[in-house]
Design a protein around this motif. Structure first.
Motif, PDB file in Angstrom:
ATOM      1  N   LEU A 134       0.828  -1.202   0.000  1.00 24.52           N
ATOM      2  CA  LEU A 134       0.000   0.000   0.000  1.00 24.52           C
ATOM      3  C   LEU A 134       0.865   1.255   0.000  1.00 24.52           C
ATOM      4  CD1 LEU A 134      -2.918   1.054   0.162  1.00 24.52           C
ATOM      5  CD2 LEU A 134      -2.665   1.078   2.651  1.00 24.52           C
ATOM      6  N   ALA A 135       1.977   1.234   0.719  1.00 27.65           N
ATOM      7  CA  ALA A 135       2.861   2.404   0.776  1.00 27.65           C
ATOM      8  C   ALA A 135       3.412   2.753  -0.598  1.00 27.65           C
ATOM      9  CB  ALA A 135       4.004   2.134   1.754  1.00 27.65           C
ATOM     10  N   VAL A 136       3.758   1.744  -1.385  1.00 25.55           N
ATOM     11  CA  VAL A 136       4.268   1.982  -2.730  1.00 25.55           C
ATOM     12  C   VAL A 136       3.179   2.581  -3.613  1.00 25.55           C
ATOM     13  CG1 VAL A 136       5.201   0.887  -4.808  1.00 25.55           C
ATOM     14  CG2 VAL A 136       5.962   0.118  -2.553  1.00 25.55           C
ATOM     15  N   ILE A 137       1.957   2.040  -3.502  1.00 27.67           N
ATOM     16  CA  ILE A 137       0.858   2.519  -4.343  1.00 27.67           C
ATOM     17  C   ILE A 137       0.490   3.956  -3.986  1.00 27.67           C
ATOM     18  CG2 ILE A 137      -1.554   2.137  -4.977  1.00 27.67           C
ATOM     19  CD1 ILE A 137      -1.092  -0.852  -4.351  1.00 27.67           C
ATOM     20  N   GLU A 138       0.384   4.234  -2.680  1.00 29.55           N
ATOM     21  CA  GLU A 138      -0.037   5.574  -2.270  1.00 29.55           C
ATOM     22  C   GLU A 138       1.027   6.630  -2.556  1.00 29.55           C
ATOM     23  OE1 GLU A 138      -1.541   5.623   1.723  1.00 29.55           O
ATOM     24  OE2 GLU A 138      -3.523   5.003   1.001  1.00 29.55           O
ATOM     25  N   ALA A 139       2.297   6.200  -2.632  1.00 24.58           N
ATOM     26  CA  ALA A 139       3.363   7.148  -2.991  1.00 24.58           C
ATOM     27  C   ALA A 139       3.153   7.696  -4.399  1.00 24.58           C
ATOM     28  CB  ALA A 139       4.723   6.481  -2.874  1.00 24.58           C
ATOM     29  N   LYS A 140       2.419   6.942  -5.235  1.00 26.94           N
ATOM     30  CA  LYS A 140       2.114   7.373  -6.605  1.00 26.94           C
ATOM     31  C   LYS A 140       0.766   8.100  -6.678  1.00 26.94           C
ATOM     32  CE  LYS A 140       5.663   5.305  -8.658  1.00 26.94           C
ATOM     33  NZ  LYS A 140       6.635   5.961  -9.537  1.00 26.94           N
ATOM     34  N   THR A 141       0.129   8.321  -5.514  1.00 25.81           N
ATOM     35  CA  THR A 141      -1.198   8.965  -5.443  1.00 25.81           C
ATOM     36  C   THR A 141      -2.157   8.331  -6.440  1.00 25.81           C
ATOM     37  OG1 THR A 141      -0.574  10.718  -7.005  1.00 25.81           O
ATOM     38  CG2 THR A 141      -0.209  11.144  -4.651  1.00 25.81           C
ATOM     39  N   MET A 142      -2.297   7.020  -6.350  1.00 22.42           N
ATOM     40  CA  MET A 142      -3.130   6.288  -7.298  1.00 22.42           C
ATOM     41  C   MET A 142      -4.496   5.943  -6.701  1.00 22.42           C
ATOM     42  SD  MET A 142      -0.433   3.733  -9.171  1.00 22.42           S
ATOM     43  CE  MET A 142      -1.470   3.625 -10.623  1.00 22.42           C
ATOM     44  N   ASP A 143      -5.462   5.782  -7.601  1.00 21.45           N
ATOM     45  CA  ASP A 143      -6.783   5.269  -7.262  1.00 21.45           C
ATOM     46  C   ASP A 143      -6.672   3.750  -7.293  1.00 21.45           C
ATOM     47  OD1 ASP A 143      -9.368   4.339  -7.231  1.00 21.45           O
ATOM     48  OD2 ASP A 143      -9.952   5.253  -9.129  1.00 21.45           O
TER      49      ASP A 143
END
Length: 457
Positions: free
Chosen positions: A96-105
């Protein structure tokens, strides 16, 4: 007195001899074996579910145009998976940390599968934006553990996931299978595994799904990740090392590049740069047969990565291409040689042109390479790109030996992303493709998703 002196001299000589002998021939030690500590390390597979999840997220978010990401976890709920599922619960936050670092939906879904009294049992958690809901679903799967629960049908679970979940338009979904068991199916009849695998690949392509395994080192897992653009990771350190990459089929352990095609292009570029050439012409020997159509987008991505490596290294390079194809059923070959210099966009446009018919690699080497006429001040590098093994034609006297001689005569270093031979030969690697790379100081890889060519052509 005289005899005593003689005796003393004799003893001195004897002691000296024994001392010299001791210096020359040290006493034996019982079976002392020196072990290279790095050897054990090389054969050890590092398994880390958290790092695997992070890598899946990094690959999925690296080049996407749409800021959206969907992840489906397909989790084996058998009684031996208790520890692995507990780790998965804790490590979801890493992904989740990797995904949210990209500000993704992003969205998550989960499918649990197991077998109870021989009958398949599934647990579905539909799409959610709350990763805590997935953690709770994993806890529920763990709470059901008892001795009645056995490994389920993993391949059936993948099919059920692909048929049941609704996938978003324009989003590449990551399906992550997590199991410490071999993949099974309840399908019966001849070639059941092959047939269900074909259905999985077709469903993945229809729904833009990449299939990843955190699992065991078996052939079917390697093939499914290859053909869907996913990646394999070990679930524990007991798995066969698969870097470079390796799969097991019966008693044969064969090299199998589990990297995506674009990763192979980058690896070749890095190897080429390490040899520090002065000026180099890089010519792709590109299979134009119909089976290559599904690999061209990945090849174009790979060319972009290759060019980036060259530019960073300051390499003086020029690009060219030899395209080859033939009519279905062993017709006459068509060889089109486009000499350097070409721009990368021109090469990619040629990669993407419509594919047709069959192919004969030896024809492309024998007829195409001499037409390049590379100038003496430039090195020549050939990169063979094909998903089939080298077909054999009786109507021409072209042989692997002659084709290798042509490459060596042109002073070419040859890299191969190539096909496999039929299993009955006892080897997955195509002998010509392996040998031409070896004898010209290049490298040989197996094309992800390669198919077996008919050697009788």
């Amino acid at each position: 007195m005289k005899s005593w002196i003689c005796c003393l001299c004799a003893m001195c000589v004897l002691v000296g001899t024994l001392h010299a002998t001791a210096q020359v021939r040290p006493p034996r030690r019982k079976h002392r074996i020196l072990v290279d500590p790095s050897a054990k390390k090389q054969n050890t597979v590092k398994a880390d579910i958290g790092e695997s999840l992070k890598d899946i997220a990094k690959r999925a978010t690296q080049h996407v145009q749409s800021p959206k990401m969907d992840v489906v976890f397909v989790v084996d709920g058998n009684k031996r998976m208790l520890a692995s599922i507990a780790v998965l619960e804790k490590k979801l936050i890493d992904m989740l940390a990797v995904i949210e670092a990209k500000t993704m939906d992003y969205r998550f879904a989960l499918v649990g599968f197991q077998s109870m009294h021989g009958e398949p049992h599934y647990t579905f958690r539909q799409w959610t934006f709350d990763y805590l809901g997935i953690e709770n679903a994993l806890q529920e799967i763990r709470s059901e553990f008892d001795n009645r629960i056995q490994p389920g049908y993993g391949l059936d679970a993948v099919v059920k996931s692909l048929n049941t979940l609704e996938f978003r338009e324009g989003v590449t979904t990551q399906l992550v299978m997590i199991s410490n068991s071999r993949m099974r199916t309840s399908w019966t009849g001849p070639d059941a595994k092959r047939k269900i695998s074909e259905q999985i690949v077709n469903l993945c392509r229809q729904n833009s799904v990449q299939l990843n395994f955190i699992g065991t080192s078996e052939k079917i897992q390697a093939e499914l990740t290859d053909q869907t653009g996913g990646k394999w990771y070990p679930i524990d350190s007991n798995q066969q090392r698969m870097d470079g990459q390796r799969i097991r089929s019966g008693d044969i352990v064969a090299d199998k590049a589990l990297l995506r095609v674009d990763g192979l292009f980058k690896r070749i570029a890095e190897n080429l740069v390490s040899h520090k050439p002065d000026k180099v012409d890089i010519v792709f020997v590109f299979d134009y047969s119909a089976s290559m159509e599904t690999k061209t987008d990945a090849a174009c991505d790979g060319l972009d990565q290759m060019v980036a490596v060259f530019r960073e290294a300051g390499l003086d390079y020029r690009l060219g291409i030899i395209r080859f194809w033939a009519s279905v059923g062993g017709g006459e070959s068509t060889i089109v040689v486009t000499k350097p210099p070409l721009e990368p966009e021109q090469v990619k446009a040629m990669f993407r042109l419509p594919k047709t018919g069959d192919e004969h690699l030896l024809d492309a080497i024998m007829d195409g390479v001499p037409k390049l006429r590379t100038s003496p001040e430039r090195d020549l590098v050939l990169i063979i790109v094909t998903d089939e093994s080298t077909s054999k034609r009786t109507e021409k006297e072209y042989t692997a030996g002659k084709a290798i001689a042509v490459c060596r005569g042109a002073r070419a270093r040859v890299y191969v992303i190539g096909g496999v031979t039929p299993v009955r030969t006892g080897s997955f690697g195509d002998s010509f493709q392996r040998q031409v790379a070896q004898l010209t100081r290049g490298e040989h890889y197996i094309m992800p998703g390669s198919i077996i060519a008919d050697e009788r052509r």
